[in-house]
Enzyme design. Structure first.
Site, short mmCIF file in Angstrom:
data_model
loop_
_atom_site.label_atom_id
_atom_site.label_comp_id
_atom_site.label_asym_id
_atom_site.label_seq_id
_atom_site.Cartn_x
_atom_site.Cartn_y
_atom_site.Cartn_z
N ASP A 5 40.93 34.73 46.95
CA ASP A 5 41.89 34.21 45.94
C ASP A 5 42.57 33.41 44.98
O ASP A 5 42.14 33.03 43.64
CB ASP A 5 42.21 36.19 45.17
N ASP A 24 40.74 43.90 43.15
CA ASP A 24 41.81 43.69 43.52
C ASP A 24 42.15 45.70 43.62
O ASP A 24 43.19 45.61 43.87
CB ASP A 24 42.14 43.48 41.86
#
Length: 536
Positions: free
Chosen positions: A387, A440
């Site tokens: 990420d 997420d």
């Protein structure tokens, strides 16, 4: 590698590509809708704050779509309300660069010039000397550049507002002004610090994980999963139990690493080769997964409460024997997905996208499971690095954030990837959406669901178990993400930067609070908690 139970290999032919695709939407919480970084000094004589500007436009008296712009660090301030500003005619400067006195009459109008050939202060001084009431500078690309003073400008007395608009807005204005009268009204409304959409999105993300964790209570199985009786010891599937317990995908350490590498490869391919047809492919895959997820979420409570509903069956080509209820539900889900795909550009399409997405994630969290904390640590730590790299570090190689570029659909003709939850901003004058990627939710959700199954198998009450603390940690992680988004002026944030420490970091600390005998049993299982803390 990822391993399947023998009874469900055909079922995962469709599910596995979807699990891979959702990893592409890890971190795009919100795309940048502000300006780029400062490209020059802010001198004492020109230290106005940069504000987003709403440009209302009328073409031959008919109001058109609003445009967005950004004020300069110099010049007059704009009112915050539209009724306190005046409607003014638009006139292009001649020469178009606005660097010398205009031969066209710009007095009492909004002068338009293009960027380049001289500094912004010179353009503003020329427009003001010609009697212009305001200056709009058309940028040479879509980013909103921060217009600052040059080093030689030690004192300024520019009394007109100066605003920059993107290239596409300038092209649209130029096309409209060829044969028609165009008028502008400029104002700079205050943007709310927190919109209701943020609260709603936070509730959807946390609620999805909670519902997915409790979802097994609504399934056909009522026995605890013996596979999770030991938190850290790897236990092979013995094949005992009911059919539902066999329909799971256990992720191994090697599979977790391959999973993230595959996601990175897909992301790069999307960045370089994303197009309208590729966008449609993602939409079709999303619809297939959404239909399967919605069907599962509807049929699970139906089959639990009404075990006789599946007795009436139909023989269908390719599908074989299916129950009437299942067929009707699947048909309704398919119609829902098709309607969403057709109306996906409408203002209300986010509702259908969120419903399909939540159902898909609940199903994935039921099918894909973590067997132990070791795999969870490897998977989440890899996702953590993934990420951060593709949001913050990829500009060093690709000159822009690959993650944000893919999420915005820069190369797909405006088609953004559908693997995310989005909620329209209710009180934002510029509209737009707050978003969170499936990754997420799914990756921390795998850990939370694992903790729930462990607590249930070991009969831990909710206050003394892992599940409650991980949910609290995930909620705070989302709050920290929004805080980072606010402090970074709306630039996209890697949500797992905050979510991984707030979920995986809770596990060793909660375990330390257990009694000594439990701590001793965990050590005998071969886990070093200090190693986890260092990895986090």
């Amino acid at each position: 590698m990822l391993s399947f139970s023998p009874g469900i290999r055909c079922r995962f032919v469709v599910a596995l590509p979807l699990v891979l695709l959702v990893t592409l939407s890890f971190a795009v919480f919100a795309t940048a809708d502000g300006a780029s970084q400062d490209d020059g000094p802010e001198l004492p004589a020109c230290n106005n704050p940069f504000k987003l500007v709403k440009v209302k436009i009328w073409i031959d008296g008919v109001e058109g779509d609003d445009l967005s712009g950004l004020t300069a660090s110099f010049g007059a301030s704009l009112p915050e309300e539209a009724n306190k500003s005046s409607k003014l005619p638009a006139v292009f400067s001649n020469p178009l660069n606005g660097c010398s006195s205009s031969s066209s009459k710009i007095s009492g109008s909004v002068a338009l010039s293009i960027r380049g050939d001289c500094d912004f202060v010179t353009k503003a001084k020329v427009a003001e000397s010609g009697g212009a009431a305001a200056l709009l500078v058309i940028n040479d690309n879509e980013e909103l550049y921060k217009m600052v003073c040059s080093e030689n400008d030690t004192s300024l007395n520019i009394s007109i507002p100066v605003v920059m608009i993107p290239k596409s807005a300038g092209d649209a204005i130029n096309k409209s002004m060829e044969e028609k009268r165009v008028e502008f009204l400029l104002y700079a409304p205050t943007r709310p610090i927190v919109d209701l959409s943020v609260i709603f999105l936070w509730a959807m993300a946390v609620g999805t994980i909670v519902i997915a964790s409790f979802w097994q209570e609504f399934g056909t199985s009522e026995n605890p999963d013996e596979h999770y009786n030991e938190l850290f010891k790897e236990s092979p599937n013995t094949g005992t139990g009911n059919d539902d317990e066999k329909e799971i995908l256990d992720i191994s350490v090697k599979g977790a690493v391959v999973f993230v590498i595959t996601a990175s490869t897909f992301l790069v391919l999307l960045y370089f080769f994303m197009s309208a047809w590729f966008g449609w492919l993602l939409i079709v895959l999303f619809c297939i997964g959404g239909v399967q997820g919605m069907h599962n979420c509807i049929m699970t409570p139906i089959t639990r409460k009404c075990r006789n509903c599946s007795q009436k069956t139909l023989n269908l080509p390719l599908f074989g024997e299916v129950s009437v209820v299942s067929f009707v539900v699947a048909l309704c889900c398919l119609i829902f997905a098709v309607v969403w795909a057709v109306e996906r550009q409408s203002s209300y399409s986010w509702v259908g996208q969120d419903i399909l997405g939540i159902c898909l994630m609940i199903t994935v969290l039921q099918l894909a499971r973590l067997p132990n904390i070791k795999v969870a640590t490897v998977l989440l730590c890899c996702a953590f690095v993934y990420d951060i790299f593709w949001v913050f570090l990829s500009p060093l190689i690709f000159h822009e954030s690959v993650m944000i570029a893919v999420a915005r659909g820069d190369n797909s003709g405006g088609e953004s990837i559908p693997m995310l939850l989005r909620v329209p901003r209710a009180f934002d004058p510029w509209g737009g959406y707050d978003m969170i990627g499936f990754g997420d939710i799914l990756f921390p959700g795998l850990l939370v669901a694992f903790a729930f199954r462990y607590d249930k198998a070991n009969k831990n009450c909710i206050a003394n178990g892992y599940f409650l603390w991980l949910i609290i940690g995930y909620g705070f992680g989302l709050l920290f993400t929004y805080l980072g988004l606010y402090l970074m002026d709306g630039h996209g944030q890697p949500a797992l930067l905050y979510l991984v420490p707030c979920t995986l970091g809770v596990m060793p600390r909660v375990t330390i609070n257990h009694d000594k005998s439990h701590w001793r049993s965990l050590n005998e299982a071969g886990l070093e908690f200090s190693a986890i803390q260092i990895a986090i």
